[in-house]
Design an enzyme around this catalytic site. Structure first.
Site, PDB file in Angstrom:
ATOM      1  N   LYS A 105       0.861  -1.188   0.000  1.00  0.00           N
ATOM      2  CA  LYS A 105       0.000   0.000   0.000  1.00  0.00           C
ATOM      3  C   LYS A 105       0.887   1.223   0.000  1.00  0.00           C
ATOM      4  O   LYS A 105       1.930   1.228   0.656  1.00  0.00           O
ATOM      5  CB  LYS A 105      -0.841   0.040   1.271  1.00  0.00           C
ATOM      6  CG  LYS A 105      -2.165  -0.624   1.178  1.00  0.00           C
ATOM      7  CD  LYS A 105      -2.821  -0.480   2.527  1.00  0.00           C
ATOM      8  CE  LYS A 105      -4.222  -1.015   2.519  1.00  0.00           C
ATOM      9  NZ  LYS A 105      -4.813  -0.867   3.850  1.00  0.00           N
TER      10      LYS A 105
ATOM     11  N   GLY B 154      -2.398   4.248  -3.495  1.00  0.00           N
ATOM     12  CA  GLY B 154      -3.210   3.090  -3.853  1.00  0.00           C
ATOM     13  C   GLY B 154      -2.814   1.837  -3.109  1.00  0.00           C
ATOM     14  O   GLY B 154      -1.972   1.849  -2.222  1.00  0.00           O
ATOM     15  N   LYS B 155      -3.469   0.753  -3.542  1.00  0.00           N
ATOM     16  CA  LYS B 155      -3.258  -0.539  -2.893  1.00  0.00           C
ATOM     17  C   LYS B 155      -2.871  -1.492  -4.013  1.00  0.00           C
ATOM     18  O   LYS B 155      -3.458  -1.443  -5.107  1.00  0.00           O
ATOM     19  CB  LYS B 155      -4.602  -0.907  -2.270  1.00  0.00           C
ATOM     20  CG  LYS B 155      -4.770  -2.256  -1.683  1.00  0.00           C
ATOM     21  CD  LYS B 155      -5.906  -2.139  -0.676  1.00  0.00           C
ATOM     22  CE  LYS B 155      -6.807  -3.341  -0.635  1.00  0.00           C
ATOM     23  NZ  LYS B 155      -7.861  -3.227   0.366  1.00  0.00           N
TER      24      LYS B 155
ATOM     25  N   ASP C  31      10.446   9.490  -7.665  1.00  0.00           N
ATOM     26  CA  ASP C  31      10.048   8.758  -6.457  1.00  0.00           C
ATOM     27  C   ASP C  31      10.944   7.555  -6.200  1.00  0.00           C
ATOM     28  O   ASP C  31      10.471   6.476  -5.839  1.00  0.00           O
ATOM     29  CB  ASP C  31       8.574   8.342  -6.544  1.00  0.00           C
ATOM     30  CG  ASP C  31       7.988   8.074  -5.158  1.00  0.00           C
ATOM     31  OD1 ASP C  31       8.643   8.443  -4.156  1.00  0.00           O
ATOM     32  OD2 ASP C  31       6.902   7.473  -5.069  1.00  0.00           O
TER      33      ASP C  31
ATOM     34  N   LYS D 248      13.036   5.166  -4.238  1.00  0.00           N
ATOM     35  CA  LYS D 248      13.164   4.759  -2.830  1.00  0.00           C
ATOM     36  C   LYS D 248      13.156   3.240  -2.775  1.00  0.00           C
ATOM     37  O   LYS D 248      12.755   2.583  -3.756  1.00  0.00           O
ATOM     38  CB  LYS D 248      12.030   5.339  -1.982  1.00  0.00           C
ATOM     39  CG  LYS D 248      10.631   4.993  -2.433  1.00  0.00           C
ATOM     40  CD  LYS D 248       9.609   5.672  -1.545  1.00  0.00           C
ATOM     41  CE  LYS D 248       8.204   5.456  -2.077  1.00  0.00           C
ATOM     42  NZ  LYS D 248       7.200   6.158  -1.298  1.00  0.00           N
TER      43      LYS D 248
ATOM     44  N   ASN E 228      10.139   1.225  -3.815  1.00  0.00           N
ATOM     45  CA  ASN E 228       9.741   1.197  -5.227  1.00  0.00           C
ATOM     46  C   ASN E 228      10.697   0.398  -6.095  1.00  0.00           C
ATOM     47  O   ASN E 228      10.593   0.414  -7.314  1.00  0.00           O
ATOM     48  CB  ASN E 228       9.652   2.640  -5.763  1.00  0.00           C
ATOM     49  CG  ASN E 228       8.368   3.311  -5.310  1.00  0.00           C
ATOM     50  OD1 ASN E 228       7.439   2.636  -4.860  1.00  0.00           O
ATOM     51  ND2 ASN E 228       8.300   4.626  -5.423  1.00  0.00           N
TER      52      ASN E 228
HETATM   53  N1  LIG Z   1       4.268  -5.214  -9.781  1.00  0.00           N
HETATM   54  C1  LIG Z   1       4.412  -5.456  -8.493  1.00  0.00           C
HETATM   55  N2  LIG Z   1       4.743  -6.679  -8.054  1.00  0.00           N
HETATM   56  C2  LIG Z   1       4.868  -6.912  -6.746  1.00  0.00           C
HETATM   57  N3  LIG Z   1       4.693  -6.000  -5.781  1.00  0.00           N
HETATM   58  C3  LIG Z   1       4.373  -4.765  -6.158  1.00  0.00           C
HETATM   59  C4  LIG Z   1       4.204  -4.431  -7.519  1.00  0.00           C
HETATM   60  N4  LIG Z   1       3.887  -3.114  -7.604  1.00  0.00           N
HETATM   61  C5  LIG Z   1       3.861  -2.660  -6.331  1.00  0.00           C
HETATM   62  N5  LIG Z   1       4.153  -3.635  -5.463  1.00  0.00           N
HETATM   63  C6  LIG Z   1       4.204  -3.490  -3.989  1.00  0.00           C
HETATM   64  O1  LIG Z   1       3.242  -2.534  -3.586  1.00  0.00           O
HETATM   65  C7  LIG Z   1       3.846  -1.447  -2.896  1.00  0.00           C
HETATM   66  C8  LIG Z   1       3.095  -0.149  -3.200  1.00  0.00           C
HETATM   67  O2  LIG Z   1       3.064   0.071  -4.592  1.00  0.00           O
HETATM   68  P1  LIG Z   1       3.161   1.504  -5.242  1.00  0.00           P
HETATM   69  O3  LIG Z   1       4.456   2.104  -4.798  1.00  0.00           O
HETATM   70  O4  LIG Z   1       2.973   1.410  -6.687  1.00  0.00           O
HETATM   71  O5  LIG Z   1       1.959   2.280  -4.529  1.00  0.00           O
HETATM   72  P2  LIG Z   1       1.766   3.823  -4.314  1.00  0.00           P
HETATM   73  O6  LIG Z   1       0.459   4.030  -3.678  1.00  0.00           O
HETATM   74  O7  LIG Z   1       1.997   4.524  -5.594  1.00  0.00           O
HETATM   75  O8  LIG Z   1       2.947   4.158  -3.300  1.00  0.00           O
HETATM   76  P3  LIG Z   1       3.643   5.552  -2.987  1.00  0.00           P
HETATM   77  O9  LIG Z   1       2.889   6.204  -1.886  1.00  0.00           O
HETATM   78  O10 LIG Z   1       5.005   5.117  -2.545  1.00  0.00           O
HETATM   79  O11 LIG Z   1       3.705   6.297  -4.256  1.00  0.00           O
HETATM   80  C9  LIG Z   1       5.288  -1.478  -3.371  1.00  0.00           C
HETATM   81  O12 LIG Z   1       6.151  -0.924  -2.392  1.00  0.00           O
HETATM   82  C10 LIG Z   1       5.545  -2.962  -3.563  1.00  0.00           C
HETATM   83  O13 LIG Z   1       5.905  -3.591  -2.361  1.00  0.00           O
END
Ligand SMILES: Nc1ncnc2c1ncn2[C@@H]1O[C@H](COP(=O)(O)OP(=O)(O)OP(=O)(O)O)[C@@H](O)[C@H]1O
Length: 976
Positions: A658, A662-663, A775, A777, A780
């Site tokens: 999360k 998003g999730k 972004d 880190k 990511n």
């Molecule tokens: N394609 C994927 N395969 C496996 N795990 C994933 C994948 N994409 C995302 N994740 C997991 O989900 C987490 C959150 O994803 P993501 O960073 O895209 O969300 P976000 O809401 O955009 O986060 P942020 O607030 O950091 O921008 C990642 O840190 C990772 O652990």
């Protein structure tokens, strides 16, 4: 004009002056029998000697400058080198305190003199404002009334304080020596820049004693006894009063709250039967307490870390930890963070320390501060922990006037209105987002300058409007002064001696050199006068047009009156400023006007794919399905014969992660049983947060990554939407992210170097495609089962960033944000190399280079602290991190036109075959353990223990809002 000869002469005279002061004082010491007077004279002698030391140093450097200017460069280079090569050199490590500036024993230097002068100038401005207020009260009441008496006494007190401050200012001015070196002394500390940062928390201030102050009756007879007391004043309000003592010793503790307070003051009074007047004061701007509190926190944390070497691995260990495995580091860190519920932490800032009083004397204090951090702002982990990204929506333009885009802003400095030249009393005012013109809200309509960003002339008339034909140019000339000056355009305080100030020889206005072209050619004419003339022109025009009209009406029937367009407009919403969502709604309505009408939505389909169908049914029933969404597996092929994809085609298995936006869930594609990671975002929050454009951009960036099937960038399989959500179907990376892995075990230098190399190629590709990633880190960077990495999460990417292009959105994850973003400056792709430096630091050292308990502290650390490196760390590793974490973009590694190539050529990557890296021909040193495709052990239990369901969304989107998501869904390259 600056001349070295004149400066040398000046310093020499100052030295002679101090010497004769010492002589005079010595003679008086011999002739007095009063021990207190003796003590004060001796102090004066010490002070003058320290001034001589400072002046002699300055004299020496001026002599070098005069006789061997080349040596100066060498000396400077040496100084810089010694700073950068000393791996432990850091403000934090040196234990430098923000209070150093106030320490009575601090040896004088230019920075201290400059900052003190700024402090006093600012304090004088505050007194000036108070005086104006009190004067009004004095004039309001009759002389007999009690209010008058009180106000008059207050007035006298303010005048006395002003006298004390002016005398202090004079002393510092006498010590100041101008320098020709641009910005040599003018590099303002963050404290000086943000003097009025608000502070919230509890302060415990113990006043022990004072000495060497000029008591009003310090004569032979008093024998050191005076009735003296202190007031503690927070933002001009007395919050504590001390008892009255006779020998300047209190040892009295005061506890008081500061609620968004900007300053705290200790005022020393001599009590008199008729009136008590201030004799000395100590001014502590909130920024000092904030800064010192952060430094103390970092010092404490550093003292708990023992930098150890293990072959080529650097292992920062906590003293308290008797760990045998690295895993306990994160446990330690986590428990430390947990010790601060609500974000309250008491920090001992000063313990029986003598600070300087102004204009003379010292005060011995102890100071503790407990910062109150709103729960929502507490950074939950002191070490490495997950942190969501932030994106600040652009400040809302609340008025377009004369081409300006005015936004409402809160300033942490004393600002002056460009229209009426009065101060922005509560720090809030309007500022043009384009040209930084600043004024009171109430003065907006009196503005006569047009925004230069829209026209070439500041006084050009608005369409159909009036303009002044006067062109009396200002006679600007460079100006350096100690006095407080503000820019007549942007309203900011003009830094002392920064060589960027102009003053008009005729009318005396001051401005930044960069702002001078934005100031209208109305020398000698006040804004009021200009407005008066404009009004005259307007009424004459109106009168003429009426006369013409009435003449015409003799022959023609009267035409309906047409209202002249108002030259300004407030974008209104009911009750004031319009909300962002209203603005968006307006934008989407406008957009909708240009889009074809969508077909009426079909009845929602009830999916039978969820692991808990009953929940899914209830959740999805009220949804207005996507206009293009397929409603059943059979609709995989679209009208055009291209496959379509929808919610029904997946079975959700687990929550993987999360973020703030998003999730991400693990899902099985029913048709081939393949696993995908699906990122789910709610449409209403996208709209509410003004993130529609970034959603579309995220998808386009996926397309760019897909285009070349870049080995280190995450690819997209499909995207689709329902009535309430949008979904990115991404390739599933089963090894988890690097945040999880670093919390499990420390990376070896080799392993960190390997990941860094792959990330570097990912960034290179983005930059070549004119994308800034923004972004970077550990969370990511995903680890594939074969041990290679993939960069994920393109939500903050900025497209179309061709070379030389800049952008300004405030976004990123706090610990990784480059200083230029924090300073609200225009920035470019170099921000990714700064973040790359932070990432490398975290991977190699297992902690962040810039730490803090909350966002504010982290930002301060990024702007002020130097990262620390263990003494035994290989030179190339220290060097690459220092070069990446360079605040000056032009000097930052990767910040130049060669971008990634410069980073790749750094000795840290010596021996790396970049071609083999790109082709994944280098065998990774570590491969994540998995027992099979469905093993989710590489994901945080914090997420995986959650049920993989979609929570209910209550809001229902309008047709126009739904329309704005048109074009989101796609599958295998086909768009809806
Ligand atoms: N394609 C994927 N395969 C496996 N795990 C994933 C994948 N994409 C995302 N994740 C997991 O989900 C987490 C959150 O994803 P993501 O960073 O895209 O969300 P976000 O809401 O955009 O986060 P942020 O607030 O950091 O921008 C990642 O840190 C990772 O652990």
């Amino acid at each position: 004009m600056y001349s070295i000869e004149a400066a040398i002469d000046d310093v020499q005279k100052k030295i002679d002056r101090e010497k004769s002061l010492i002589q005079g004082a010595k003679a008086m010491v011999d002739s007095t029998g009063n021990s207190e007077v003796k003590q004060r004279l001796e102090h004066k002698i010490r002070e003058a000697s320290s001034n001589i030391d400072y002046l002699t140093n300055r004299l020496n450097s001026l002599m070098i400058e005069k006789n061997a200017p080349s040596l100066r460069g060498i000396q400077k280079a040496f100084d810089e080198k010694s700073v950068s090569s000393s791996s432990m050199s850091s403000k934090v490590v040196n234990g430098k305190s923000a209070f150093d500036i106030l320490l009575s024993k601090a040896p004088l230097n230019e920075e201290i003199i400059m900052t003190k002068m700024k402090f006093i100038q600012m304090r004088l401005v505050v007194e000036e404002q108070c005086l104006a207020g009190v004067d009004k009260i004095v004039n309001l009441y009759s002389k007999e009334s009690k209010n008058y008496e009180e106000a008059a006494a207050q007035r006298e007190e303010i005048l006395q304080k002003t006298r004390l401050l002016k005398s202090a200012l004079k002393r510092y001015k006498e010590l100041y020596i101008p320098s020709d070196e641009p910005n040599s002394t003018a590099s303002e500390t963050s404290i000086a820049k943000n003097l009025f940062k608000p502070l919230t928390g509890t302060v415990k201030l113990t006043i022990h004693a004072i000495k060497n102050v000029d008591h009003t009756d310090a004569n032979e007879q008093s024998h050191g006894a005076h009735d003296t007391f202190l007031n503690i004043v927070v933002d001009n309000r007395v919050v504590c009063k001390s008892r009255t003592v006779q020998h300047d010793t209190w040892n009295e503790a005061f506890v008081f709250e500061m609620n968004k307070a900007r300053e705290c003051e200790v005022v020393v009074y001599d009590r008199k039967p008729d009136k008590s007047l201030p004799i000395a004061l100590l001014w502590v701007p909130s920024a000092l307490i904030l800064d010192d509190s952060r430094r103390k926190r970092n010092l404490q944390e550093l003292s708990e870390i023992d930098w150890k070497m293990n072959d080529s691995d650097m292992l920062p260990l906590k003293h308290s930890s008797s760990r045998t495995t690295n895993a306990s580091v994160s446990t330690d860190v986590a428990s430390n963070a947990g010790a601060a519920p609500g974000g309250d932490k008491t920090r001992k800032l000063l313990s029986q320390v003598w600070l300087s009083l102004e204009p003379a004397g010292q005060i011995c204090v102890s100071l503790e501060f407990t910062k109150k951090v709103p729960n929502s702002k507490v950074i939950s982990d002191n070490g490495l922990g997950r942190q969501g990204a932030i994106r600040q929506n652009k400040e809302e333009v609340i008025s377009d006037f004369l081409g300006h885009s005015f936004v409402l802003r809160q300033f942490y400095q004393i600002m002056r209105c460009a229209v009426c030249a009065d101060f922005l009393k509560d720090g809030s005012g309007l500022q043009c987002a384009e040209c930084s013109y600043t004024c009171h809200r109430r003065c907006l309509m009196k503005t006569i300058n047009r925004c230069i960003a829209k026209t070439h002339s500041v006084t050009a008339p608005p369409e159909g409007g009036e303009s002044l034909k006067h062109h009396i140019p200002h006679r600007f000339e460079p100006y350096n002064s100690f006095s407080a000056n503000w820019c007549s355009h942007c309203g900011y305080f003009i830094s002392f001696l920064k060589k960027d100030c102009y003053k008009c020889k005729e009318c005396g206005i001051t401005c930044h050199i960069r702002c001078s072209r934005l100031i209208p050619d109305l020398c000698g004419m006040s804004n009021d006068m200009a407005n008066h003339i404009l009004n005259e022109i307007r009424s004459t025009k109106l009168l003429t047009s009426r006369v013409m009209k009435s003449a015409a009406s003799v022959s023609k029937p009267a035409a309906p009156e047409i209202k002249s367009p108002t030259p300004f407009s407030f974008r209104k919403k009911s009750g004031g400023v319009p909300s962002i969502s209203q603005g968006l709604l307006f934008a989407t309505q406008q957009l909708a006007g240009s889009l074809p009408e969508a077909p009426p939505p079909p009845r929602p389909a009830i999916p039978a794919h969820s692991p808990s169908p009953s929940i899914a049914e209830t959740l999805l029933k009220p949804e207005v399905p996507d206009v293009k969404q397929c409603s059943s597996p059979s609709s995989i092929a679209s009208k055009k014969g291209k496959p379509r994809i929808g919610l029904d085609d997946f079975t959700f298995l687990a929550v993987l992660g999360k973020g703030n936006f998003g999730k991400v869930m693990l899902a099985e594609y029913k048709h081939n049983k393949r696993l995908y990671a699906i990122k789910v975002l709610k449409k209403d929050s996208i709209l509410k947060n003004n993130e529609l454009e970034s959603l579309k951009s995220e998808k386009r960036v996926f397309m760019t990554a897909n285009k070349e099937k870049h080995p280190f960038l995450l690819n997209l399989f499909a995207s689709f939407q329902t009535g309430t959500r949008v979904y990115f179907v991404m390739e599933y990376i089963d090894g988890g992210d690097l945040m999880l892995h670093i919390q499990r075990e420390q990376f070896s230098l080799k392993r960190a170097q390997f990941y860094a190399a792959e990330v570097c190629l990912g960034l290179k590709y983005f930059h070549e495609n004119h994308i800034i990633y923004r972004d970077l880190k550990l969370d990511n960077i995903l680890l594939c089962s074969d041990g290679h990495i993939k960069i994920a999460d393109y939500g903050l990417c900025k497209e179309n960033m061709t070379e030389g292009k800049f952008t300004s959105t405030f976004c990123g994850t706090p610990e990784f944000m480059a200083p230029e973003i924090l300073l609200d400056q225009q920035y470019n792709r170099a921000v990714d190399w700064w973040a790359f430096g932070v990432l490398l630091y975290q991977m190699i050292l297992g902690q962040s280079p810039f730490k803090g308990d909350d966002e504010e502290e982290i930002f301060e650390a990024i702007l002020n602290d130097e990262p620390m490196f263990p003494i035994h760390m290989p030179g190339e590793a220290v060097d690459i991190m220092q070069k990446l974490l360079t605040r000056d973009i032009d000097k930052r590694l990767g910040g130049g036109p060669r971008d990634a190539l410069d980073v790749m050529e750094h000795p840290f990557f010596r021996g790396v075959d970049w071609d083999m890296i790109f082709k994944k021909q280098i065998e990774p040193t570590y491969k994540p353990r998995t027992t099979g495709a469905y093993d989710i052990n590489n994901f945080d239990v914090e997420f995986t223990r959650e049920r993989p369901v979609l929570t209910p969304v209550n809001s229902i989107l309008s047709k126009t809002e739904q329309e704005s998501f048109r074009g989101f869904s796609s599958f295998a390259g086909s768009e809806d």
